[in-house]
Design a protein around this motif. Sequence first.
Motif, PDB file in Angstrom:
ATOM      1  N   GLY A  77     -72.539 -47.651 -30.766  1.00 42.60           N
ATOM      2  CA  GLY A  77     -70.828 -47.739 -31.379  1.00 42.60           C
ATOM      3  C   GLY A  77     -70.306 -49.029 -31.510  1.00 42.60           C
ATOM      4  O   GLY A  77     -71.099 -50.214 -31.466  1.00 42.60           O
ATOM      5  N   ASP A  78     -69.116 -49.077 -31.831  1.00 43.39           N
ATOM      6  CA  ASP A  78     -68.436 -50.546 -32.259  1.00 43.39           C
ATOM      7  C   ASP A  78     -67.530 -50.892 -31.080  1.00 43.39           C
ATOM      8  O   ASP A  78     -66.610 -49.891 -30.422  1.00 43.39           O
ATOM      9  CB  ASP A  78     -67.695 -50.258 -33.360  1.00 43.39           C
ATOM     10  N   ALA A  89     -68.098 -44.469 -30.640  1.00 48.32           N
ATOM     11  CA  ALA A  89     -69.658 -44.600 -31.121  1.00 48.32           C
ATOM     12  C   ALA A  89     -69.438 -43.055 -32.286  1.00 48.32           C
ATOM     13  O   ALA A  89     -68.612 -42.302 -32.060  1.00 48.32           O
ATOM     14  CB  ALA A  89     -70.371 -44.219 -30.195  1.00 48.32           C
ATOM     15  N   PRO A  90     -70.495 -42.921 -32.912  1.00 46.34           N
ATOM     16  CA  PRO A  90     -70.575 -42.087 -33.991  1.00 46.34           C
ATOM     17  C   PRO A  90     -70.760 -40.689 -33.320  1.00 46.34           C
ATOM     18  O   PRO A  90     -70.471 -39.646 -33.921  1.00 46.34           O
ATOM     19  CB  PRO A  90     -71.772 -42.291 -34.937  1.00 46.34           C
ATOM     20  N   ASN A  91     -71.534 -40.881 -32.226  1.00 44.63           N
ATOM     21  CA  ASN A  91     -71.799 -39.497 -31.581  1.00 44.63           C
ATOM     22  C   ASN A  91     -70.599 -38.998 -30.755  1.00 44.63           C
ATOM     23  O   ASN A  91     -70.679 -37.787 -30.112  1.00 44.63           O
ATOM     24  CB  ASN A  91     -72.859 -39.818 -30.421  1.00 44.63           C
ATOM     25  N   GLY A  92     -69.538 -39.542 -30.944  1.00 46.71           N
ATOM     26  CA  GLY A  92     -68.229 -39.083 -30.225  1.00 46.71           C
ATOM     27  C   GLY A  92     -67.608 -39.690 -28.994  1.00 46.71           C
ATOM     28  O   GLY A  92     -66.555 -39.545 -28.516  1.00 46.71           O
ATOM     29  N   ARG A 124     -66.117 -42.231 -26.530  1.00 50.98           N
ATOM     30  CA  ARG A 124     -64.806 -43.221 -26.998  1.00 50.98           C
ATOM     31  C   ARG A 124     -64.434 -43.604 -25.489  1.00 50.98           C
ATOM     32  O   ARG A 124     -64.101 -42.590 -24.773  1.00 50.98           O
ATOM     33  CB  ARG A 124     -63.949 -42.473 -27.672  1.00 50.98           C
TER      34      ARG A 124
END
Length: 135
Positions: free
Chosen positions: A28-29, A56-59, A61
Amino acid sequence: MSVSTTPHLNFRGEAREALEFYRSVFGGDLVAMTYGDMGSQDPVEKDQVVWGQVAAPNGFRVMAYDAPAAVPFGRGEDPFFVSVRGDDVEELAGLWARLAEGGAVAQPFGPSAWAKAYGMVRDRFGITWVLDVAA
């Protein structure tokens, strides 16, 4: 309106390192704002994280910050907040008011330098909640 909750982890000078670690694990970022970005000239705190997040794109946070020196802090004591973010000031104000019933207000809900509205409250069970409407 949608509301999301995120663990908000508390550190003393280790928030950036922790966020970088969590990003290395989950991907993620990473986005971080320092006390210096908010105008602090304190040489000890200016490079510390006032707000940071890994998403992250996978959820996955997580948010984190470095508790300022003026706030008592013991590693492992009050190690997290629950962050509730939404897009409707009125709805979040109502949630904040209900959480505050029987609790202790740390920051009244209202406009802030970084959000349309922000508030912090410790509920009657001892859990600290931060609610905000992002700018």
